[in-house]
Design a protein around this motif. Structure first.
Motif, PDB file in Angstrom:
ATOM      1  N   ASN A   1      -0.964  66.088  11.044  1.00 48.95           N
ATOM      2  CA  ASN A   1      -0.134  67.181  11.545  1.00 48.95           C
ATOM      3  C   ASN A   1       1.237  66.611  11.860  1.00 48.95           C
ATOM      4  O   ASN A   1       1.344  65.543  12.464  1.00 48.95           O
ATOM      5  CB  ASN A   1      -0.730  67.768  12.827  1.00 48.95           C
ATOM      6  N   PHE A   2       2.290  67.332  11.452  1.00 50.25           N
ATOM      7  CA  PHE A   2       3.648  66.839  11.651  1.00 50.25           C
ATOM      8  C   PHE A   2       4.445  67.791  12.534  1.00 50.25           C
ATOM      9  O   PHE A   2       4.380  69.014  12.369  1.00 50.25           O
ATOM     10  CB  PHE A   2       4.367  66.668  10.308  1.00 50.25           C
ATOM     11  N   PHE A   3       5.196  67.200  13.477  1.00 46.10           N
ATOM     12  CA  PHE A   3       6.087  67.958  14.347  1.00 46.10           C
ATOM     13  C   PHE A   3       7.471  67.311  14.264  1.00 46.10           C
ATOM     14  O   PHE A   3       7.596  66.099  14.401  1.00 46.10           O
ATOM     15  CB  PHE A   3       5.595  67.931  15.801  1.00 46.10           C
ATOM     16  N   SER A   4       8.505  68.123  14.048  1.00 47.16           N
ATOM     17  CA  SER A   4       9.884  67.608  13.990  1.00 47.16           C
ATOM     18  C   SER A   4      10.542  67.717  15.353  1.00 47.16           C
ATOM     19  O   SER A   4      10.306  68.674  16.098  1.00 47.16           O
ATOM     20  CB  SER A   4      10.701  68.403  12.964  1.00 47.16           C
ATOM     21  N   GLY A   5      11.359  66.727  15.681  1.00 52.11           N
ATOM     22  CA  GLY A   5      12.027  66.750  16.973  1.00 52.11           C
ATOM     23  C   GLY A   5      13.209  65.798  17.037  1.00 52.11           C
ATOM     24  O   GLY A   5      13.592  65.187  16.031  1.00 52.11           O
ATOM     25  N   LYS A   6      13.746  65.642  18.257  1.00 48.39           N
ATOM     26  CA  LYS A   6      14.915  64.802  18.479  1.00 48.39           C
ATOM     27  C   LYS A   6      14.683  63.929  19.700  1.00 48.39           C
ATOM     28  O   LYS A   6      14.171  64.383  20.722  1.00 48.39           O
ATOM     29  CB  LYS A   6      16.143  65.689  18.679  1.00 48.39           C
ATOM     30  N   VAL A   7      15.051  62.641  19.599  1.00 46.59           N
ATOM     31  CA  VAL A   7      14.876  61.703  20.704  1.00 46.59           C
ATOM     32  C   VAL A   7      15.901  62.012  21.791  1.00 46.59           C
ATOM     33  O   VAL A   7      17.109  62.030  21.536  1.00 46.59           O
ATOM     34  CB  VAL A   7      15.044  60.242  20.228  1.00 46.59           C
ATOM     35  N   THR A   8      15.409  62.252  23.023  1.00 46.72           N
ATOM     36  CA  THR A   8      16.316  62.561  24.131  1.00 46.72           C
ATOM     37  C   THR A   8      16.386  61.443  25.168  1.00 46.72           C
ATOM     38  O   THR A   8      17.331  61.383  25.955  1.00 46.72           O
ATOM     39  CB  THR A   8      15.879  63.860  24.839  1.00 46.72           C
ATOM     40  N   GLU A   9      15.376  60.549  25.180  1.00 44.78           N
ATOM     41  CA  GLU A   9      15.380  59.473  26.179  1.00 44.78           C
ATOM     42  C   GLU A   9      14.463  58.342  25.719  1.00 44.78           C
ATOM     43  O   GLU A   9      13.404  58.589  25.138  1.00 44.78           O
ATOM     44  CB  GLU A   9      14.899  60.014  27.535  1.00 44.78           C
ATOM     45  N   ILE A  10      14.854  57.090  25.960  1.00 49.41           N
ATOM     46  CA  ILE A  10      14.018  55.914  25.709  1.00 49.41           C
ATOM     47  C   ILE A  10      13.533  55.393  27.056  1.00 49.41           C
ATOM     48  O   ILE A  10      14.331  55.177  27.966  1.00 49.41           O
ATOM     49  CB  ILE A  10      14.794  54.795  24.982  1.00 49.41           C
ATOM     50  N   ILE A  11      12.223  55.186  27.189  1.00 44.45           N
ATOM     51  CA  ILE A  11      11.630  54.758  28.461  1.00 44.45           C
ATOM     52  C   ILE A  11      10.991  53.379  28.271  1.00 44.45           C
ATOM     53  O   ILE A  11      10.010  53.229  27.549  1.00 44.45           O
ATOM     54  CB  ILE A  11      10.565  55.766  28.938  1.00 44.45           C
TER      55      ILE A  11
END
Length: 382
Positions: free
Chosen positions: A240-250
């Motif tokens: 299953n694939f979901f597209s998104g955008k990186v908002t924060e690196i933890i």
């Protein structure tokens, strides 16, 4: 004894103006069971035929040890090929089919008898020695072709989809036998297949090809658990694939991703990303569990709970029941270093189309088949 790895360096090939292989670079170590997989027409069989010497590259080199074998004819390469259609002599019996390469070399009759008996025993056909080829099943005929290829004692055995003409059960049994034969003879096997299950079950390493390019090389676990791109992820099993955008690196290990139409999630990174990068999240079916009650577990995993009220990233704060409706599900992520699970994604019923795909039996079946191969292999070795 000199180690003879296979090194394929910058190999290109075109037919009638269409480029079939594009800058192929591969290193196959001596003694490996190395599989090349990909969809039909990706160039894997063309690459195999180049190693065998049946086709010459337009550019590049193929090394066996320190020797560039591109200009060597097939009969002078220390390489034998097993084809999909067996290529046996119908007028000869089993013994004579296997003995044929030795008779061409005018080997003594005593040595021929000893060697043919040895290799027929290796493939489990010693009692079928006097039979005609027409009296054998498809699986038995393929084992004859394996014995004939091995009797020349090649350094490399090329297998061009050797199981594709067999039924499913026979294919599974012969696949295990191939693995055991490889362990016995210890030479390099290069196995061409479009069947992911076959490759994942017995390979030391796998190369995934598409459209004439090698997309990823790694162990079965590496290419399955950390695919290089969406094609590799989708080609190897269900996904299953979901597209998104990186908002924060933890902490360089986790990233917060804003998924389109769904919301923010936190995931464990398997690749380096930067804030602002557009990414695709891959979620395997076997990584998901459905439950109305909280599942207590001390392993990494993803679980889906009905009507969970814990707020993501603030475990002590709870939602009121009115904030989550009956048609809402929360996906929780469990990490071994955490005390308890953490929800990282809330889904409405309308978003469950992808989740329904996750729980298809094929995902679970795929795991069972892989485990079954491992168990049977271990049992046979014992």
């Amino acid at each position: 004894m000199e180690k003879k790895d296979i090194n394929i360096v910058n190999v290109n090939k075109s037919f009638d103006g269409v480029q079939i292989l594009k800058d192929i670079n591969l290193k196959i170590e001596q003694g490996e069971f190395f599989s090349i997989i990909g969809p039909s027409g990706c160039g894997k069989t063309t690459l195999l035929r180049m190693i065998a010497g049946f086709i010459s590259p337009d550019s590049g080199a193929i090394y066996l040890g320190d020797e560039n074998i591109v200009d060597l004819p097939p009969n002078l390469r220390n390489v034998n090929t097993i084809f999909q259609k067996y290529a046996l002599f119908p007028h000869l019996n089993v013994f004579e089919n296997v003995a044929f390469p030795l008779r061409l070399k005018k080997v003594e009759e005593k040595i021929i008898n000893e060697e043919v008996t040895k290799y027929l025993k290796l493939v489990g056909l010693e009692e079928h020695s006097p039979k005609k080829i027409s009296q054998l099943s498809g699986g038995q005929q393929q084992r004859v072709s394996i014995a004939r290829a091995l009797i020349n004692k090649p350094g490399v055995l090329l297998l061009d989809e050797p199981l594709s003409a067999l039924d499913a059960k026979l294919r599974q049994n012969l696949l295990i036998e191939l693995d055991l034969i490889h362990d016995e003879v210890g030479i390099t096997f290069i196995f061409i297949t479009h069947d992911q299950q076959e490759a994942l079950s017995i390979s030391d390493r796998i190369a995934v090809m598409n459209a004439g390019k090698v997309l990823q090389v790694g162990t079965p676990a590496e290419v399955y658990e950390a695919p290089a791109d969406t094609f590799v992820a989708d080609f190897l099993g269900e996904n299953n694939f979901f597209s998104g955008k990186v908002t924060e690196i933890i902490n360089e290990e986790l990233a917060k991703i804003n998924l389109e139409g769904i919301g923010e999630i936190i995931i464990e990174l398997d690749k380096k990303v930067n804030i602002g990068d557009k990414v695709t999240i891959s979620l395997r079916p076997e990584k998901i569990r459905l439950s109305k009650n909280e599942i207590k577990n001390n392993e990494n995993g993803i679980y889906i709970y009905r009507k969970e009220y814990f707020y993501p990233f603030l475990p002590n704060q709870k939602f009121s029941e009115s904030m989550i409706k009956e048609d809402t599900y929360a996906i929780h992520w469990w990490h071994h270093s955490w005390k308890g699970s953490r929800p990282f994604l809330y889904l409405k019923t309308k978003h469950l189309k992808g989740i329904k795909k996750c729980i298809k039996k094929i995902g679970i079946y795929f795991q069972i088949i892989r485990d079954d191969f491992r168990n049977r292999k271990a049992k046979n070795k014992n």
